[in-house]
Design a protein around this motif. Structure first.
Motif, mmCIF file in Angstrom:
data_model
loop_
_atom_site.group_PDB
_atom_site.id
_atom_site.type_symbol
_atom_site.label_atom_id
_atom_site.label_comp_id
_atom_site.label_asym_id
_atom_site.label_seq_id
_atom_site.Cartn_x
_atom_site.Cartn_y
_atom_site.Cartn_z
ATOM 1 N N GLY A 16 28.228 4.787 -14.666
ATOM 2 C CA GLY A 16 27.346 4.095 -13.714
ATOM 3 C C GLY A 16 26.084 4.874 -13.406
ATOM 4 O O GLY A 16 25.430 5.415 -14.292
ATOM 5 N N GLY A 17 25.766 4.944 -12.116
ATOM 6 C CA GLY A 17 24.535 5.589 -11.671
ATOM 7 C C GLY A 17 24.482 7.083 -11.954
ATOM 8 O O GLY A 17 23.413 7.695 -11.849
ATOM 9 N N MET A 18 25.629 7.688 -12.295
ATOM 10 C CA MET A 18 25.626 9.126 -12.580
ATOM 11 C C MET A 18 25.102 9.419 -13.991
ATOM 12 O O MET A 18 24.634 10.521 -14.259
ATOM 13 N N ILE A 19 25.161 8.407 -14.886
ATOM 14 C CA ILE A 19 24.717 8.626 -16.270
ATOM 15 C C ILE A 19 23.218 8.957 -16.325
ATOM 16 O O ILE A 19 22.853 10.009 -16.867
ATOM 17 N N PRO A 20 22.337 8.105 -15.748
ATOM 18 C CA PRO A 20 20.915 8.480 -15.811
ATOM 19 C C PRO A 20 20.631 9.817 -15.122
ATOM 20 O O PRO A 20 19.752 10.571 -15.558
ATOM 21 N N LYS A 21 21.403 10.115 -14.069
ATOM 22 C CA LYS A 21 21.172 11.374 -13.353
ATOM 23 C C LYS A 21 21.426 12.582 -14.255
ATOM 24 O O LYS A 21 20.590 13.486 -14.353
ATOM 25 N N VAL A 22 22.584 12.592 -14.905
ATOM 26 C CA VAL A 22 22.931 13.738 -15.756
ATOM 27 C C VAL A 22 21.977 13.805 -16.946
ATOM 28 O O VAL A 22 21.469 14.883 -17.293
ATOM 29 N N ASN A 23 21.680 12.650 -17.572
ATOM 30 C CA ASN A 23 20.745 12.645 -18.707
ATOM 31 C C ASN A 23 19.377 13.177 -18.300
ATOM 32 O O ASN A 23 18.750 13.935 -19.035
#
Ligand SMILES: Nc1ncnc2c1ncn2[C@@H]1O[C@H](COP(=O)(O)OP(=O)(O)OP(=O)(O)O)[C@@H](O)[C@H]1O
Ligand SMILES: [Mg+2]
Length: 294
Positions: A247-254
């Motif tokens: 979810g929203g954590m994917i763009p954050k880590v990328n």
């Protein structure tokens, strides 16, 4: 002297090495919509940003607004779908996105900082062509034996180029820039961009020393729901593949990984629900979330 006064003096002294280290440097801060719930926390965030500026650090704030956009769409009875964590953005939805981000969320953060004695200025991708963008292509792999399908998510953008001139001008005047994640497309159209992407592009474009993403979880959690205090690139990729980071954590880590590639020294995903989260992360050894280092 009272114990309390002496404790305060000690606290200031403990912050000194960090102030010396980061003074004159740029820190890009993403303030997530999900962390903006509570009035007291919003004030704490505003005071933290003002303090950073007063000790000679250049804070650049990029904000989100997912939950706030969702609420207005609901009130207006406009339905909208999510694909791969991206909000499918019709021209009608884009009007609402821009109204909420620029008109409401941005203005309220600027107002709060100014009310407490800071000098904030609200801008968005159109301002001095700060965030130049193009439409994002989203692909979905329905099944393994079929080619990936291309999905039209409408007016969703990705950053192509950042023009930091306007930020340098604001820095010169000692203003704190507050950036809404609306980008400007090739034909001057507004594009809806995930604020994490905008923050990491700003961090890279400004050669910031830190990228700090404030959100509504303790940081990046592992498969047991426990906080990972230090995340390596390899571990981050593994957790995304396994679906633990979603979810929203994917763009954050990328975005953290991309910022590190671009030369940003450290990227932090921290709990914006903790009072003074920013100061704790920048001025103490005990962070309040996950750190990714280059
Ligand atoms: N492994 C994980 N660890 C922690 N959070 C995770 C993980 N995987 C998914 N998440 C989700 O990511 C969410 C944070 O991203 P989200 O996009 O919702 O908020 P935000 O980016 O702070 O706000 P906005 O999108 O408005 O800017 C968390 O609330 C959590 O539900
Ligand atoms: Mg998000």
């Amino acid at each position: 002297m009272s114990d309390q006064a002496s404790f305060r003096a000690q606290t200031l002294i403990e912050a000194l090495p960090y102030i010396q280290r980061f003074s004159g440097q740029t820190v890009v801060i993403k303030y997530g919509g999900a962390a903006m719930k509570d009035e007291a926390l919003k004030t704490s965030f505003a005071l933290n940003v003002i303090l950073l500026r007063e000790v000679g650090i250049y804070p650049v704030v990029v904000h989100g607004g997912g939950p706030q956009i969702g609420r207005l769409l609901e009130r207006l009875n406009i339905s909208c779908e999510f694909v791969e964590g991206m909000r499918v953005t019709s021209p009608e939805v884009m009007d609402v996105v821009q109204m909420v981000l620029v008109g409401q969320v941005n203005t309220s953060i600027v107002g709060l900082i100014n009310q407490h004695g800071g000098k904030a200025v609200g801008i968005n991708g159109h301002s001095g062509l700060l965030t130049q963008a193009e439409k994002m292509q989203v692909t979905r792999q329905a099944s393994e034996d079929q080619p990936p399908e291309i999905i039209d998510v409408g007016l969703v953008g990705k950053v192509v180029k950042v023009n930091p001139q306007v930020l340098h001008a604001l820095e010169h005047g000692r203003f704190i820039p507050i950036i809404a994640p609306v980008g400007v497309g090739p034909d001057g159209e507004s594009l809806n961009i995930n604020a994490d992407l905008v923050a990491s592009a700003m961090a890279a474009g400004l050669r910031a020393s830190k990228l700090v993403l404030l959100t509504d979880t303790p940081g990046v959690l592992d498969d047991k729901g426990e906080l990972i205090t230090e995340l390596t690139r390899a571990k981050a990729r593994e957790l995304m593949q396994k679906g633990v980071i979603k979810g929203g954590m994917i763009p954050k880590v990328n975005c953290c990984l991309e910022a590190l590639e671009a030369g940003v020294e450290s990227a932090h995903i921290i709990d914006g629900r903790v009072p003074n989260a920013l100061l704790l992360e920048i001025f103490t050894d005990k962070g309040v979330g996950t750190i990714l280092e280059g």
